[in-house]
Design an enzyme around this catalytic site. Sequence first.
Site, PDB file in Angstrom:
ATOM      1  N   CYS A 187       0.840  -1.193   0.000  1.00  0.00           N
ATOM      2  CA  CYS A 187       0.000   0.000   0.000  1.00  0.00           C
ATOM      3  C   CYS A 187       0.875   1.244   0.000  1.00  0.00           C
ATOM      4  O   CYS A 187       1.708   1.416   0.902  1.00  0.00           O
ATOM      5  CB  CYS A 187      -0.922  -0.005   1.218  1.00  0.00           C
ATOM      6  SG  CYS A 187      -1.993   1.454   1.329  1.00  0.00           S
ATOM      7  N   CYS A 239      -0.080   3.434   3.319  1.00  0.00           N
ATOM      8  CA  CYS A 239       0.362   2.945   4.627  1.00  0.00           C
ATOM      9  C   CYS A 239       1.827   2.523   4.644  1.00  0.00           C
ATOM     10  O   CYS A 239       2.414   2.354   5.715  1.00  0.00           O
ATOM     11  CB  CYS A 239      -0.480   1.747   5.069  1.00  0.00           C
ATOM     12  SG  CYS A 239      -2.239   2.042   5.064  1.00  0.00           S
ATOM     13  N   CYS A 277      19.591  21.907  20.135  1.00  0.00           N
ATOM     14  CA  CYS A 277      18.397  22.747  20.169  1.00  0.00           C
ATOM     15  C   CYS A 277      17.249  22.094  19.406  1.00  0.00           C
ATOM     16  O   CYS A 277      17.398  21.043  18.799  1.00  0.00           O
ATOM     17  CB  CYS A 277      18.711  24.130  19.602  1.00  0.00           C
ATOM     18  SG  CYS A 277      18.998  24.136  17.819  1.00  0.00           S
ATOM     19  N   CYS A 312      16.520  18.380   8.675  1.00  0.00           N
ATOM     20  CA  CYS A 312      16.398  17.009   8.183  1.00  0.00           C
ATOM     21  C   CYS A 312      17.393  16.764   7.053  1.00  0.00           C
ATOM     22  O   CYS A 312      17.815  17.684   6.363  1.00  0.00           O
ATOM     23  CB  CYS A 312      14.965  16.764   7.705  1.00  0.00           C
ATOM     24  SG  CYS A 312      14.668  15.062   7.145  1.00  0.00           S
ATOM     25  N   CYS A 319      16.792  15.672   4.277  1.00  0.00           N
ATOM     26  CA  CYS A 319      16.218  16.040   2.989  1.00  0.00           C
ATOM     27  C   CYS A 319      16.299  17.543   2.749  1.00  0.00           C
ATOM     28  O   CYS A 319      15.956  18.023   1.660  1.00  0.00           O
ATOM     29  CB  CYS A 319      14.756  15.593   2.909  1.00  0.00           C
ATOM     30  SG  CYS A 319      13.610  16.557   3.923  1.00  0.00           S
TER      31      CYS A 319
END
Length: 402
Positions: free
Chosen positions: A300, A303, A355, A360, A362
């Site tokens: 899926c 999900c 902090c 990220c 990405c």
Amino acid sequence: MKTCSSLNDQMIYMVYFKGLVSDEIVMNVKMSFAGIGVAICDPNGSCVFELPKSFLLEAGYRGSESDVVELNALIEALNAADDLGLKCVRVIFDSSLVNQYLTGKQQPTNKKIVRLVDQLNIIKRKFSYFDLFLVSDQNYVKFAYKLAKDAIRSEATNWADNASGETILLEQCTICFEYVDNGQMLSVNKCLHRYCFSCMRKHVEAKLLQGKLPECPYEKCKSELEIESCKKFLTSELYDIMSLRIKEASIPPEQKVYCPFSTCSHLMSKTEVQQYTATSSTATQGNGMIKCVKCNRLFCINCKVPWHDNITCSDYIQSFLYQSSNEGKLRSLASQNRWRQCVKCSNLVELAAGCYHIYCRCGYEFCYICGSQYINKTPTCKCPLWDEHYIIYAAQNMHQNG
């Protein structure tokens, strides 16, 4: 810092190293040489290994080269200890600057030194016990010092003996300073900087293990390394990792899809997997079912789990089947530990220290507390910027891991 589980089973070996830079007169010409001395002794003080090594420095070398030579000496020492199968080592040395680099008290700005420190941090993990012992008296490292000094003298003598005008097709690598066959040198295609295969393999491995694509090691050079050029010196495992890193970098974070089956885990883009599924006889439009392009199993896309037939995504997530799955257990663990998920790439992030401003992998920046985006390094929420506990922990952890 790691500790031995049993000192009776794991004896602590003393590792001494010294890196020297010296000017010598060869055939009435001043030449600069570097020497490395390594000595490893067992707990009784008996020497089990010694290494003298030397090489010619480039003309007009900078003062920072002495630090580079010291770090290269430590790398030689730890590699030797690892080759001997030693697991517990205490490193004894007299360079305060090297100590500051390794303990994090001073951050190097020289790209060459940064690369060497990265290599050392990887090598350190091979030992179950690793301890640094800085000494102020050079007598503690006199054996290693003598090996380095003797190596320099021997190198200078060899250059004097071989100064016969013969053409030698050797080239010096500016990372390790070794003279190697020019056929064993890699020329970075875009910038033409050249380094030996051995150093490039270590450099590429260090960057790949950090989750990064390797660039040219030359300071301030951003030329990316081409995988086909690196194939000359990479192991098959590192080549596969580099291929994966290149593919990861080519797919936008919001487009990345991984096969949820642990025996596959193939990386695809949403567009790629949707087009592949559309050509399959099992395709069902609009229900989220897709087929892995590698293993051909169904899962899926909503999900990110194996396909759940005859049940909606919301009902499946509430079911025991999902909660007992690896994905469900991960979600539960993330919730318990208050991990945050990047809204752009869905990567889970745990704040161990520092902090609340999260950057990220990405490239997306957000607040760890509420998930709001940072724009131009500035928060869009009113959450606190840090918690004193995380800042103190970061400082303590840096000191302990030094």
